[in-house]
Motif scaffolding. Sequence first.
Motif, PDB file in Angstrom:
ATOM      1  N   ALA A 341     -11.700   3.048 -34.628  1.00 31.55           N
ATOM      2  CA  ALA A 341     -11.122   1.781 -35.081  1.00 31.55           C
ATOM      3  C   ALA A 341     -11.413   1.610 -36.570  1.00 31.55           C
ATOM      4  O   ALA A 341     -12.509   1.933 -37.039  1.00 31.55           O
ATOM      5  CB  ALA A 341     -11.713   0.613 -34.296  1.00 31.55           C
ATOM      6  N   GLN A 342     -10.421   1.149 -37.283  1.00 26.49           N
ATOM      7  CA  GLN A 342     -10.600   0.826 -38.701  1.00 26.49           C
ATOM      8  C   GLN A 342     -10.239  -0.654 -38.814  1.00 26.49           C
ATOM      9  O   GLN A 342      -9.076  -1.022 -38.866  1.00 26.49           O
ATOM     10  CB  GLN A 342      -9.707   1.704 -39.585  1.00 26.49           C
ATOM     11  N   LEU A 343     -11.251  -1.494 -38.791  1.00 29.90           N
ATOM     12  CA  LEU A 343     -11.058  -2.935 -38.642  1.00 29.90           C
ATOM     13  C   LEU A 343     -11.178  -3.661 -39.974  1.00 29.90           C
ATOM     14  O   LEU A 343     -11.957  -3.267 -40.848  1.00 29.90           O
ATOM     15  CB  LEU A 343     -12.088  -3.499 -37.660  1.00 29.90           C
ATOM     16  N   TYR A 344     -10.444  -4.730 -40.100  1.00 28.94           N
ATOM     17  CA  TYR A 344     -10.452  -5.518 -41.337  1.00 28.94           C
ATOM     18  C   TYR A 344     -11.778  -6.257 -41.438  1.00 28.94           C
ATOM     19  O   TYR A 344     -11.999  -7.261 -40.758  1.00 28.94           O
ATOM     20  CB  TYR A 344      -9.275  -6.492 -41.364  1.00 28.94           C
ATOM     21  N   ASP A 345     -12.641  -5.768 -42.276  1.00 28.55           N
ATOM     22  CA  ASP A 345     -14.010  -6.293 -42.359  1.00 28.55           C
ATOM     23  C   ASP A 345     -14.226  -7.067 -43.656  1.00 28.55           C
ATOM     24  O   ASP A 345     -15.055  -6.704 -44.470  1.00 28.55           O
ATOM     25  CB  ASP A 345     -15.032  -5.160 -42.221  1.00 28.55           C
ATOM     26  N   CYS A 346     -13.499  -8.143 -43.816  1.00 28.62           N
ATOM     27  CA  CYS A 346     -13.750  -8.999 -44.986  1.00 28.62           C
ATOM     28  C   CYS A 346     -15.153  -9.598 -44.892  1.00 28.62           C
ATOM     29  O   CYS A 346     -15.809  -9.809 -45.907  1.00 28.62           O
ATOM     30  CB  CYS A 346     -12.697 -10.090 -45.092  1.00 28.62           C
ATOM     31  N   PHE A 347     -15.588  -9.864 -43.673  1.00 28.47           N
ATOM     32  CA  PHE A 347     -16.945 -10.334 -43.409  1.00 28.47           C
ATOM     33  C   PHE A 347     -17.427  -9.651 -42.134  1.00 28.47           C
ATOM     34  O   PHE A 347     -16.620  -9.337 -41.261  1.00 28.47           O
ATOM     35  CB  PHE A 347     -16.972 -11.867 -43.257  1.00 28.47           C
ATOM     36  N   GLY A 379     -20.927   7.063 -32.127  1.00 24.30           N
ATOM     37  CA  GLY A 379     -20.983   5.983 -31.137  1.00 24.30           C
ATOM     38  C   GLY A 379     -19.743   5.971 -30.260  1.00 24.30           C
ATOM     39  O   GLY A 379     -18.851   6.807 -30.374  1.00 24.30           O
ATOM     40  N   ARG A 380     -19.709   4.946 -29.398  1.00 27.91           N
ATOM     41  CA  ARG A 380     -18.627   4.837 -28.437  1.00 27.91           C
ATOM     42  C   ARG A 380     -17.276   4.570 -29.114  1.00 27.91           C
ATOM     43  O   ARG A 380     -16.238   5.031 -28.667  1.00 27.91           O
ATOM     44  CB  ARG A 380     -18.978   3.662 -27.518  1.00 27.91           C
ATOM     45  N   LEU A 381     -17.295   3.797 -30.186  1.00 27.43           N
ATOM     46  CA  LEU A 381     -16.064   3.475 -30.910  1.00 27.43           C
ATOM     47  C   LEU A 381     -16.369   3.518 -32.412  1.00 27.43           C
ATOM     48  O   LEU A 381     -16.559   2.476 -33.040  1.00 27.43           O
ATOM     49  CB  LEU A 381     -15.558   2.073 -30.523  1.00 27.43           C
ATOM     50  N   PRO A 382     -16.436   4.707 -32.979  1.00 26.54           N
ATOM     51  CA  PRO A 382     -16.734   4.778 -34.420  1.00 26.54           C
ATOM     52  C   PRO A 382     -15.737   3.922 -35.200  1.00 26.54           C
ATOM     53  O   PRO A 382     -14.527   4.027 -34.985  1.00 26.54           O
ATOM     54  CB  PRO A 382     -16.579   6.265 -34.747  1.00 26.54           C
ATOM     55  N   ALA A 383     -16.265   3.064 -36.073  1.00 28.95           N
ATOM     56  CA  ALA A 383     -15.400   2.121 -36.780  1.00 28.95           C
ATOM     57  C   ALA A 383     -15.658   2.181 -38.278  1.00 28.95           C
ATOM     58  O   ALA A 383     -16.782   2.430 -38.723  1.00 28.95           O
ATOM     59  CB  ALA A 383     -15.641   0.700 -36.268  1.00 28.95           C
ATOM     60  N   ASN A 384     -14.617   1.953 -39.022  1.00 27.21           N
ATOM     61  CA  ASN A 384     -14.707   1.919 -40.482  1.00 27.21           C
ATOM     62  C   ASN A 384     -15.533   3.094 -40.989  1.00 27.21           C
ATOM     63  O   ASN A 384     -16.545   2.958 -41.663  1.00 27.21           O
ATOM     64  CB  ASN A 384     -15.248   0.566 -40.938  1.00 27.21           C
ATOM     65  N   THR A 385     -15.038   4.267 -40.624  1.00 22.18           N
ATOM     66  CA  THR A 385     -15.781   5.503 -40.795  1.00 22.18           C
ATOM     67  C   THR A 385     -15.861   5.966 -42.249  1.00 22.18           C
ATOM     68  O   THR A 385     -16.550   6.942 -42.543  1.00 22.18           O
ATOM     69  CB  THR A 385     -15.146   6.601 -39.924  1.00 22.18           C
TER      70      THR A 385
END
Lengths: 443, 136
Positions: A341-347, A379-385
């Motif tokens: 997942a590449q999630l919008y991480d403004c915060f 991890g289970r769902l690597p995010a914002n790699t």
Amino acid sequence: MSAPDTFPQVRGTMTRAGCAIVGAGTSDIGEVPGVGALALQATAITAALGDAGLTPQEVDGLIVRGPDDVYCYHQRVGQRLGINPRFSTTLDNGGASQAMAVGLAALAIQSGWCTTVVCGYARDGWSRTRSRPAPAHTAATGGTGGTGGTGGTGGTGGTSGTSGTGGASGGAGGKGSGTAMQVALVPPGQQAREFGPEYGLFGAAALHAFGATRHMHLYGTTKQDMGAVALAFREHAARNPGAQRRTPLTMEDYLQARGVVDPFSVLDCSLLTDGAGAVVVTSAERARDLARPPVHIQGVGSANNSQGWFADEHMTTTAARSSGQQAFASAGIGPDDIDIAQLYDCFTYMVLVQLEDYGFCAKGEGGAFASSGALRLGGRLPANTSGGQLSEGHVEGMLQIIEAVRQLRGDHPADRLVAGAETALVSGHGGNTVCHSTLILSR
Amino acid sequence: MSAAPDVPGPVPGPESAPYWEAARRHELALPRCRRCGQRWAPPTARCPACLSEDIEWRPVSGRGQIFSFTVFRRAYHPAYRERLPYVVAVIELDEGPRLVSNIVGCPPEEVVCDLPVMVTFEQRGEHVLPQFTPAR
């Protein structure tokens, strides 16, 4: 009559007859003074076209976004690059624009309007906030300058951002307040003049903090849960030579970081970044003849919560829920089928709530999900790699799309790669808690 | 060092003017739709539920709860530097609508979600600002 629950026509799962991303590129990311957003955009588009093995003359669609105070930004991009598109526009959905641009590109191609569409975004967030004084009367409670844009703050010296040294301290020159200057990203004419400034309510961070506070109250979400997001993404950035913040971060550093708007400290806020990215979209059929492995657009979704979180029953659900449901439906898969997942991480908090809204975990369990280590590489769902907007750089969701492409193509060295990843979810979030967009991509 | 600028007051728009006029009388008032009964905030001249322009301004109780809040630790505007830390909250009024305001009259550490609050008024230049304080 209610709208159909799937984004029309963007379907590729069964037949692979849909569209694909065939090129991706960026400019330098971080503190890139003296260049400007337009030149950064030109660099990124040139890189993306080079990656795809295409020329500007082959581009007949251009969907871009840049600084929100540039008139007909898309025309200036086309002019600069020798692109004379059939269809050209600037999007205005804040951080949701970039994933939405890819969805629109797919529709334009599937309808026969265009054959090859460039989607790009550029900003000069770092340079702009350090070269322009804050307006005397600033306010941006409902600002349209992009959610993360006005909220983005970050360390100024590559420090770990512990209290006093990094983070949203004053500008690089020590003049004024960094947070006041980031408000300058919102064009003055678009700043709120009542129901905000007179209460000292400024910036995107506070609006998102309302959601985080309520979430903590309802579900027992902790600062450490948000810290797990910051630490995981910094770990990823440490492996990315192009990232803006690579210094390792401990939970102690995180918990001691200087407060901005409770519960957020500087390390909960995305960075102020100069940088640009671009991708090239074409038909899956045409993609077969191009240089790089295509990344297929399997699902698209978008949604708006026009009243913002104020109107939501719990203030802890975003338009990601509806946007995600559309994207999953159009792709014909569900959250369990997503590898990265590449999630919008403004915060930091926005990551937790999106994990819930997309169905990766139940409502209220986003904090525990992050704290379990699920988001880390391995991890289970690597995010914002690549480090996300919290550590790689805040380019309003564009880098999330590009990182998904690079992961699915296997571009990265082994220590950054999620080996075997086949399906990615990318999110965009903008307009200060209003718009959301979702892409599901596969190799 | 030059004097700190004044804390900004509201700049009322044509649709919100009655809100600020009521505040000047130390009254919290919101628009109510004559057609469907909806109340809403921030005030505008058309009902967001049924789109009717047949609206009236009615006082509300001034009582509600803190739906959520944040404590500002940093000044985004130089005039607020001396007020740090201060609380900005989303108040859910007993009548339903949610308003942005400040919580005053109690330390930020004592502010929690769902705390019952009541309206209080601060003179701010030529305007009067509705704020909230823990209900007695």
